[in-house]
Design a protein around this motif. Structure first.
Motif, mmCIF file in Angstrom:
data_model
loop_
_atom_site.group_PDB
_atom_site.id
_atom_site.type_symbol
_atom_site.label_atom_id
_atom_site.label_comp_id
_atom_site.label_asym_id
_atom_site.label_seq_id
_atom_site.Cartn_x
_atom_site.Cartn_y
_atom_site.Cartn_z
ATOM 1 N N VAL A 72 4.050 9.159 1.289
ATOM 2 C CA VAL A 72 3.561 10.211 1.259
ATOM 3 C C VAL A 72 4.027 11.570 2.119
ATOM 4 N N GLY A 73 5.066 10.982 3.114
ATOM 5 C CA GLY A 73 5.541 12.134 4.161
ATOM 6 C C GLY A 73 4.902 12.255 5.197
ATOM 7 N N ASP A 74 4.138 11.087 5.371
ATOM 8 C CA ASP A 74 3.221 12.012 7.099
ATOM 9 C C ASP A 74 3.448 11.453 8.599
ATOM 10 N N GLY A 75 4.672 10.716 8.436
ATOM 11 C CA GLY A 75 5.522 9.861 9.028
ATOM 12 C C GLY A 75 4.935 9.107 9.186
ATOM 13 N N THR A 76 4.228 8.393 8.725
ATOM 14 C CA THR A 76 4.160 6.524 8.785
ATOM 15 C C THR A 76 5.014 5.492 7.882
ATOM 16 N N LEU A 77 6.332 5.932 7.356
ATOM 17 C CA LEU A 77 7.110 5.512 7.300
ATOM 18 C C LEU A 77 7.903 4.843 8.027
ATOM 19 N N ARG A 115 0.142 -1.279 0.091
ATOM 20 C CA ARG A 115 -0.050 -0.199 0.227
ATOM 21 C C ARG A 115 0.847 1.236 -0.321
ATOM 22 N N THR A 116 -0.339 2.497 0.532
ATOM 23 C CA THR A 116 0.340 4.146 0.271
ATOM 24 C C THR A 116 1.476 4.020 1.870
ATOM 25 N N PHE A 117 2.523 3.792 2.142
ATOM 26 C CA PHE A 117 2.964 4.784 3.866
ATOM 27 C C PHE A 117 2.050 5.737 4.039
ATOM 28 N N GLU A 118 0.908 5.833 4.284
ATOM 29 C CA GLU A 118 0.492 7.152 4.725
ATOM 30 C C GLU A 118 -0.920 6.626 6.287
ATOM 31 N N GLU A 119 -1.298 7.292 6.639
ATOM 32 C CA GLU A 119 -1.957 6.837 8.094
ATOM 33 C C GLU A 119 -3.425 6.003 7.728
ATOM 34 N N LEU A 120 -4.125 6.379 7.055
ATOM 35 C CA LEU A 120 -5.345 5.608 6.508
ATOM 36 C C LEU A 120 -5.288 4.162 6.514
#
Length: 359
Positions: A215-220, A181-186
């Protein structure tokens, strides 16, 4: 993706189609479902134009509006992708342009959190969907949730090309996990790491491959820290984004897909994993229960519950009969989403709407 119709109209084609959405993926070596639809329609003889391939949001909206205005008199039918959040703006702007030019329009609902947006702003959603000659939901979940906001709801499944995914039935499942998936919170990637740590208590050789862009929201960063904190950093490989053509290769590295979203619709990544024969373990959020049947072609667990997901993974690895059954059923389900079954539905709808003419 560019077609001849972007530069000049093809009046000999069956229907002249204008597709509006995010067409920037091909510039990064990938192709979105919308781009794939454009290519397949063009191969079928349609005159197909697309917008936009701009990556910056404001530039994308401006490009969509200007090019749609210029092309509108050469178009028989338009299809506009509708997402929630900021992307909702492009749908409003472009639909306004198409309505002014009296171009019959199909609105394509692509965002898994559109129902939540509709609850927050029902009038806004109703006004937009009311302007479509037809509204297409890519899952029964979206169709059911958003049907009250339109009189013209259709369901056409999110498709994949099954032939691109080599099938290997997992007659046994090793504790080799894949997350795509994409690394983002949702999409809750941290949960996948937490699941691995729990599975490793039973299977010391357990591993996890995580594929997707940041995506740069810190989840990675949180996923990396969690792997270190839980002592499994050496068992997790963060692959990053890969070209669409490399996705089947990455999927074949594992036996179990762990799908951890908190909001979802009908994710193409899960369909891809099913086509390769992976055993699917997923949260039961959004449209997932409409796509997967617990105990038949997947194991479903509650949202944000790594203990339950880890237990489901252990079940797959400990029970070869279960793994074989899930793997075979997953492939059968994926076949129902192949382009060979889905493209004729798109052709029928676009021809129907175009035949209605400019209202």
């Amino acid at each position: 993706m560019r077609h001849d119709a972007n530069s000049r109209p093809n009046r000999d084609a069956t229907v002249r189609v204008w597709l509006v959405g995010d067409f920037a993926a091909s510039r990064a070596g990938n192709f979105s479902v919308a781009e794939d639809l454009a290519r397949r329609l063009a191969e079928r003889g349609y005159s197909v134009g697309t917008t936009s391939d701009r990556r910056q949001r404001v530039a994308r909206v401006v490009d969509m509006a200007i090019r749609t205005w210029r092309r509108s008199r050469f178009v028989d039918v338009a299809a506009v992708d509708v997402y929630s959040g900021r992307a909702f703006v492009w749908a409003k702007v472009v639909v306004g342009v198409l309505r002014r030019q009296r171009v019959p329009t199909v609105l394509v609902l692509r965002g898994g959190n559109l129902p939540q947006m509709a609850q927050r702003a029902p009038d806004r959603m109703r006004r937009l969907l009311g302007q479509g000659a037809a509204v297409v939901a890519l899952s029964p979940y979206l169709g059911d949730r958003l049907a009250p906001f339109t009189r013209s709801m259709r369901v056409i499944p999110n498709p994949i090309d099954v032939s691109l995914y080599t099938y290997r039935q997992r007659v046994t499942a090793a504790p080799r996990l894949v997350w795509l998936r994409t690394f983002e919170e949702l999409y809750n990637p941290v949960m996948a790491v937490e699941v691995l740590a729990r599975v490793a208590q039973r299977y010391p050789d357990a591993s996890l491959v995580m594929v997707g862009k940041d995506v740069g929201d810190g989840t990675l960063e949180r996923a990396r820290r969690t792997a270190v904190d839980l002592g499994v950093a050496g068992r997790v490989e963060f692959v990053g984004p890969v070209a669409k053509s490399d996705v089947p290769v990455q999927l074949q590295r594992g036996d179990v897909l762990v799908n951890t979203p908190r909001i979802d619709n009908v994710p193409v990544s899960v369909l891809e994993a099913m086509a390769t024969g992976l055993c699917i373990v997923s949260t039961d959020v959004g449209g997932i229960p409409n796509l997967l049947t617990d105990g038949q072609d997947a194991l479903l667990v509650p949202d944000a519950n790594p203990e339950a997901m880890a237990a489901a993974v252990v079940r797959c690895c400990a029970d070869p009969a279960l793994a074989a059954r899930l793997s075979a059923a997953a492939r059968r389900t994926a076949l129902g989403f192949d382009w060979s079954a889905v493209l004729p539905q798109w052709e029928a709808l676009l021809n129907e709407v175009a035949a209605g003419g400019r209202a």
